[in-house]
Enzyme design. Structure first.
Site, mmCIF file in Angstrom:
data_model
loop_
_atom_site.group_PDB
_atom_site.id
_atom_site.type_symbol
_atom_site.label_atom_id
_atom_site.label_comp_id
_atom_site.label_asym_id
_atom_site.label_seq_id
_atom_site.Cartn_x
_atom_site.Cartn_y
_atom_site.Cartn_z
ATOM 1 N N HIS A 1 -1.895 -8.574 -8.196
ATOM 2 C CA HIS A 1 -2.962 -8.837 -7.223
ATOM 3 C C HIS A 1 -2.720 -10.139 -6.473
ATOM 4 O O HIS A 1 -3.242 -10.340 -5.368
ATOM 5 C CB HIS A 1 -4.322 -8.866 -7.928
ATOM 6 C CG HIS A 1 -5.478 -8.522 -7.037
ATOM 7 N ND1 HIS A 1 -5.586 -8.957 -5.731
ATOM 8 C CD2 HIS A 1 -6.597 -7.764 -7.264
ATOM 9 C CE1 HIS A 1 -6.714 -8.506 -5.201
ATOM 10 N NE2 HIS A 1 -7.341 -7.765 -6.106
ATOM 11 N N ASP B 1 -0.298 8.718 6.984
ATOM 12 C CA ASP B 1 0.487 9.805 7.571
ATOM 13 C C ASP B 1 1.959 9.678 7.181
ATOM 14 O O ASP B 1 2.720 8.948 7.807
ATOM 15 C CB ASP B 1 0.342 9.780 9.095
ATOM 16 C CG ASP B 1 1.119 10.899 9.778
ATOM 17 O OD1 ASP B 1 1.656 11.775 9.066
ATOM 18 O OD2 ASP B 1 1.192 10.897 11.019
#
Length: 475
Positions: free
Chosen positions: A170, A409
């Site tokens: 993180h 995509d």
């Protein structure tokens, strides 16, 4: 006999870059993130790997392949190889191929389908064995004691589906940092390298001055917990760290939330409220707060603190984070709403949603963000400020809706489209797992899928999810 791990020797030719101030915090140090995207298509592992690896070698993106080390004072720093080689790659990579459909695999077959009403659909931890590669990092020590890149890619191929997992500490980036990474990766896949913009900051820290020049006090300053208050809260909740925690994924149809939103706006209008604007996110969070606190005594005077994580990027686009240039780092703040438990039970959903919207409008201004980070910067051990009291019940929400992860995509990598037809190359299911600290009542919201369903997950004390499932069945 226990042997202390020894970090790898530092390589003199590496470029050394200090961590940004708000990346190297105790909280971010404890979390290793694994994000899994499930595609109803067969994707090319080599296209995915090569494009992401080439991105990690580009100017401004080389932090993705950096090695993590500590300086003499114990602060984290990046060591970026002068050249990425077979021995020191820009990306950790593993590929697993199964000669079967996902439905025939004992774990992959459990991927949930959307539900027609709000429902608990799975336990995301059931998929840990699938999304975790051999020797995958599970703590920051794995990065400090091994010569591995910050970013990892794990691809699991079936005859009809592809599971794509990316993992990182993180300390590297937050959800919208991941979004910027995915956008650049997509452009690389599509052969549009010239359209890729280098992230902000490069070797510097765009937020180096954030919190140094407050012009007003924070509106919740009087409710800030002192170190004594934090200690009291810790004592009151220490048992949660030892209680068994259960993780669940919830699917909430968009039509359900839209109906609640219209109802909530109507309630506010009938009350003569000046501002009746509510987003789907406001309503989703308000509804979930009611559900997630339903186990508490209805007449309780105890304070519930709603801790909303939010991105700083839009707020800071006028000065520190100019619009149009991605910030691949941690640009996250917190907006708090404090409500007594009995109000959550007694008042309509519109009350909580409006309180959330008001807090965003009041505490999300540039001056209030500066005040919040002034408190964070001045805190002991870089701990973010907390508000409430030692007896509070805290719920943390992190809505990743703006990242639009379901719009990803990857059609340029499709080898075999979905058997169901339709647009290929977009994920049908997304989940996030983490190693390290597990925060009870912490709920990431994955976002809205192509069919309008919302997905959220989180950990609660064992037994509470069962009670929630019973409520949802009756709804």
């Amino acid at each position: 006999m226990f042997r202390r791990q020894v970090p790898p020797a530092k390589v003199p030719t590496d470029t050394v870059i200090p961590f940004r101030f708000f990346d190297d915090t105790p909280l971010w140090r404890t979390i290793i993130l694994y994000s899994m995207f499930v595609f109803d298509d067969v994707l090319s592992p080599e296209k995915l790997r090569n494009s992401l690896e080439r991105l990690a070698k580009r100017d401004g993106w080389t932090r993705l392949g950096a090695r993590m080390r500590k300086d003499a004072q114990g602060n984290l720093e990046y060591h970026i190889p002068a050249e990425f080689t077979e021995e020191r790659r820009a990306l950790s990579y593993t590929h697993m191929a199964y000669d079967m459909d996902a439905a025939d695999h004992p774990v992959a077959s459990k991927i949930p389908a959307p539900s027609s009403k709000p429902a608990v659909v799975c336990d995301p931890d059931d998929f840990r064995g699938l999304l975790y590669p051999d020797s995958g990092p599970v703590s920051i020590d794995d990065y400090l004691n091994r010569d591995i890149p910050q970013l990892g890619l794990y691809i699991i191929s079936f005859r009809d589906k592809t599971f794509v997992v990316i993992y990182w500490p993180h300390t590297l980036m937050d959800a919208l940092g991941k979004k910027a990474l995915l956008d650049a990766w997509t452009l690389m896949l599509q052969g549009r390298e010239d359209d890729i913009v280098a992230p902000q900051g490069r070797d510097g820290d765009p937020l180096a001055d954030l919190g140094k020049y407050p012009t007003e006090p924070h509106k919740l300053a009087s409710r800030r917990l002192s170190m004594f208050g934090l200690a009291q809260y810790g004592i009151n909740n220490v048992l949660d760290l030892f209680r068994a925690q259960e993780n669940r994924m919830l699917c909430v149809p968009g039509s359900f939330i839209e109906n609640l939103r219209k109802e909530a706006i109507s309630e506010l209008e009938s009350e003569g409220a000046e501002n009746t604007f509510l987003t789907e996110g406001d309503v989703l969070c308000a509804w979930w707060i009611k559900v997630a606190t339903s186990h508490l005594p209805a007449n309780s005077q105890r304070t519930v603190v709603i801790n909303n994580a939010y991105s700083l990027r839009k707020c800071l686009e006028t000065d520190l984070l100019p619009k149009g240039v991605p910030y691949v780092s941690n640009g996250t703040g917190f907006i708090n709403v404090l409500l007594p438990v009995h109000h959550i039970f007694e008042k309509p959903l519109s009350y909580i949603a409006a309180a959330t919207r008001t807090a965003i409008q009041e505490l999300g201004t540039r001056s209030q963000v500066e005040a919040f980070f002034a408190m964070w910067r001045g805190s002991s051990g870089r701990i973010p400020p907390f508000f409430g009291n030692g007896n509070m019940h805290m719920i943390t929400l992190s809505n990743w809706g703006k990242a639009k992860l379901f719009d990803l995509d990857f059609s340029a990598a499709v080898l075999q489209p979905s058997r169901e037809g339709g647009k290929s190359g977009s994920p049908i299911y997304i989940q996030n797992n983490q190693w390290g600290i597990v925060l009870p009542n912490g709920f990431p919201i994955m976002g809205k899928d192509k069919d309008g369903n919302f997905w959220l997950s989180g950990y609660m004390n064992k037994g509470l999810w069962g009670r929630i499932e019973e409520q949802l069945v009756k709804a």
